[in-house]
Design a protein around this motif. Structure first.
Motif: not given
Length: 286
Positions: A118-133
């Motif tokens: 999850a952390r590595a993919f969030a670095r390269v995925a199209p932003g913004p990165i959306v999640s729920g804290l």
């Protein structure tokens, strides 16, 4: 466009959401018809309480973004029950684009490999990165976006001043400081409730251009986000499941036609880029 005070007062009066949505879009008749039957005392109390809420929002560094505002997240307008207003800390584009970004969701107690993905993919995925804290996958996704300098947005079930989980109070502040935002339907200082968490899941599904499930059991909260994404016809992806109960939700998502995402980060990024939808006439490359 109605003022923030008017919208807050309407919410405090418990005016039906469909009327508040109409008001947020500029139809003041929706409010006049309702308040004609309200007592002067209740109206005065609502005005007073709305001022208190507005002062508290200012104290917390938050503001109201109405449904009719240019910066209101465009994808949320696809919802039949789109929030009439959001309480927001942080930065949103002055004019929201068509659905944008990648939602990354999953279990609070995911295994280390899933958290690392999850952390590595969030670095390269199209932003913004959306999640729920939340703890687990959500937190890893936000951290990955922060690592990469990509804006990240958190849709939460609590009101500002009552961060849930409390362990992520500092993360909430770092998201805002880095140019991202925290968004909620809850009034300030409202503690989280299970119902509010389920409600926010539809916002995580509606905002982005695609939704990625990293790891979840079949009854995990992230499955609400996947279900909402399916109803909204958002592209859905699920990380290739392992032979563990903690990936049973991934298996169900794939049976329900989510695209399998490989564990290799570059291949996963390419899969998203190939299948992710862009707005009509938008030739922008990912």
């Amino acid at each position: 466009m109605p003022s923030a005070l008017v919208l807050i007062a309407a919410a405090l009066l418990r005016i039906p959401a469909r009327r508040v949505r109409a008001l947020a879009l500029g139809d003041e008749a929706a409010l006049r018809d309702w308040i004609a039957n309200e007592s002067a005392i209740r109206l005065a109390e609502a005005r007073r309480d709305a001022r208190i809420v507005a002062e508290r929002l200012e104290e917390l560094g938050a503001r109201v973004v109405a449904l009719g505002a240019p910066s209101y997240p465009a994808g949320l307008r696809d919802l039949r029950d789109a929030p009439p207003m959001l309480f927001v800390r942080g930065a949103l584009p002055e004019r929201a684009r068509w659905r944008e970004g990648t939602a990354i969701v999953g279990s609070r107690d995911a295994d280390p490999e899933a958290l690392a993905f999850a952390r590595a993919f969030a670095r390269v995925a199209p932003g913004p990165i959306v999640s729920g804290l939340a703890l687990g996958i959500d937190g890893a996704a936000h951290e990955g976006a922060l690592d990469a300098g990509t804006p990240t947005l958190a849709y939460v079930g609590h009101g500002f001043g009552a961060t849930y989980p409390a362990e992520h109070r500092a993360l909430e502040d770092r998201i805002v400081a880095a140019g991202g935002a925290i968004l909620t339907e809850s009034l300030p200082d409202t503690a989280v409730r299970p119902y509010a968490l389920v409600r926010r899941d539809r916002l995580q599904a509606a905002h982005p251009a695609s939704v990625v499930l990293v790891a979840s059991t079949v009854d995990g909260g992230a499955m609400h986000t996947l279900a909402a994404a399916r109803k909204l016809d958002r592209p859905r992806f699920a990380l290739e499941p392992r032979a563990l109960v903690s990936y049973a939700g991934n298996e169900r998502a794939i049976r329900e036609h989510a695209t399998t995402l490989p564990w290799d980060i570059e291949r996963a990024r390419a899969t998203i880029a190939t299948l992710r939808r862009t707005p009509p006439g938008d030739d922008e490359k990912l």
